[in-house]
Design an enzyme around this catalytic site. Sequence first.
Site, short mmCIF file in Angstrom:
data_model
loop_
_atom_site.label_atom_id
_atom_site.label_comp_id
_atom_site.label_asym_id
_atom_site.label_seq_id
_atom_site.Cartn_x
_atom_site.Cartn_y
_atom_site.Cartn_z
N ARG A 202 1.13 -0.99 -0.05
CA ARG A 202 0.15 -0.04 0.13
C ARG A 202 1.12 1.16 -0.13
NH1 ARG A 202 -3.60 -4.61 2.73
NH2 ARG A 202 -4.34 -4.76 0.65
N GLU A 382 -9.78 -13.18 2.22
CA GLU A 382 -10.65 -12.08 1.46
C GLU A 382 -10.65 -12.15 0.07
OE1 GLU A 382 -10.19 -8.39 4.23
OE2 GLU A 382 -9.03 -8.48 2.53
N PHE A 474 -1.14 -2.94 14.66
CA PHE A 474 -1.27 -1.83 14.83
C PHE A 474 -1.16 -0.84 14.01
CE2 PHE A 474 2.42 -3.86 18.01
CZ PHE A 474 1.20 -4.09 18.50
N GLU A 526 -2.28 0.92 4.41
CA GLU A 526 -2.91 2.17 3.68
C GLU A 526 -2.87 3.44 3.85
OE1 GLU A 526 -4.32 -0.73 4.76
OE2 GLU A 526 -5.59 -2.11 3.81
C1 ACM Z 1 -6.49 -9.55 6.34
O1 ACM Z 1 -6.21 -8.84 7.28
N1 ACM Z 1 -6.24 -9.28 5.07
C2 ACM Z 1 -5.19 -9.91 6.80
#
Ligand code: ACM
Length: 590
Positions: A202, A382, A474, A526
Amino acid sequence: MQIFNFNRNSGAKSSEFLQAILRNLPPNLMHGNKKFLIKKKIFSNSLMLLLLLFGITITVQAQLIPAPLKMKKSSGVFEIDKNTSLQFSSKNDSLEEMTIYFQKQVKRLSGIQLPVNRTSGKTIKLEIDRNLDLKEEGYKLKISTDRIVISAPTVAGVFYGVQSVLQYFPGIRTNEKITLPAMEITDEPAFAWRGMMLDVSRHFYSVETIKEVLDLMAFYKLNTFHWHLTDNEGWRLEIKKYPKLTSIGAWREEIPGSVFYKVDSTYAEPLSGEPYRYGGYYTQEQAREVVAYAAKRNITVIPEIEMPGHSAAALAAYPEFSCAQPKQDPPGSNLWNDVTDTENMAFNYCAGEEAPFLFLQDVLVEVMDIFSSEYIHIGGDEVDKSYWEKCESCQQRIKQENLKNEKGLQSYFIKRMENFLQENNRKLLGWDEILEGGLAPNATVMSWQGEKGGIAAAKSGHDVVMSPSDPLYFNRYQAGPEGEPQAGPYSINTLKRVYNYKPVPEALNANEAKYVLGSQFAIWTEFISSVEHLEYMLLPRMLAFSEAVWSNSKDKNFTEFTRRLNMGHYTRWKTNGVRFHPEFFEQSEY
Ligand code: ACM
Ligand code: ZN
């Protein structure tokens, strides 16, 4: 080679030193929090005055973090002076290297060059003793007025004994006497896996920053660096057979002037009329350099190459490995959010075709050549199954292989990759979604969605690493959110909650608990685009975590922990210009 080096201020002249002290303001991204800012300014100014008036440097009274298993203090001190020499037992190259490393640290902090293997005077001895009844990374440290002995069954143990001694050193160059309190320590870790995950997809972080993180990890006795190298927003590792992974996949296109143009990332200035590009990647040579640097600090680097989902950056470069094979948009920060228009986007490899598997195997061959870790992390989290639902090849595969549904297809995918890794004598590690549709026979599970995935895996005899997002992500708030830089809107992972974390859930019996290898915290980036912000999210929570995995004491005491934090740890960062969250920082230690 300097092993522990926040090189921004090592050996700095006094004016640089003062500037470095004054530099430790919270990250730019922080809004509000005026109370801390004002306190810091008063503190910094009075410190400067003190230094100017008396011309002294600071020595701090340290307290070990993580707390050792056993510690017995006695009276007196060992003073490091010109009459002290270093010794090491036996002909052991690593031990000799460790001795030289220690010698350099003393020189860096005191200016004194300790001779090696002189027979008279006071001694500091490093020795391997395989008969010691300690775990692999355990050590004994004995400090008396004329002798320091660090003994351990392995070089890793000696390294940790050295780290404990270095915690009693000041953080910066001093002309004051360096003294160590007389005492005896017997120490070993509660868990073998003490890790940290860093997302460099990110936002990209330079090799220099990775080394700083590794230094911090080593100082606080963490031993596993999980390097999240690929994701939707950027592919960060050079792969020679597939150059577009980095020529296309490592560069995001962003809106000019957005917050993402931050320090520590390289981005190309646009030619007129061209979009801004932002990103970067590690050459294979740089990745090898990181692996070697980590190894010298008893840290294993585990690379993560995400599959079958979270792969938009790779598919922007090679759309032919996705289901619909559309031409892809370049990676961008929009991918963090729900992307509503996915028509021109693919996040998953196609599981129906052979080509994506062959591509990933080629990638892993190069990855395994760089990284010597027993484990390779393949992500697995995901996965948006809607692509596979609509894909003829994927549906064909489900029929052919007698799979129940798309979850079965996910399981098929992971099992194939596990076979490949096993043929190459490596072990597969994946996020807890790899349990979907049936776990691959020898897979190790990293439990992030709470502990339930980890519990299920341990109960079925699979190794587990606990990394529940609450409280071990974190990147989430540590206080606030008022007055804090923007973070994920989820749990508030305070220092205290991290400190109190126990890697073995109560739901596991003693036999099942053996499958819990340990634990790690994660930093997803991010919203973290600068080194200063990264440090701020890391410290001091890293220390609370290190105590949870190394000490795991039954009688934990948070107040006592924050007292020790205030005995030298904050000061070390402050004097070296390293950012930290100031909530528990009592400025009374001077
Ligand atoms: C994750 O936080 N998608 C591993
Ligand atoms: Zn497909």
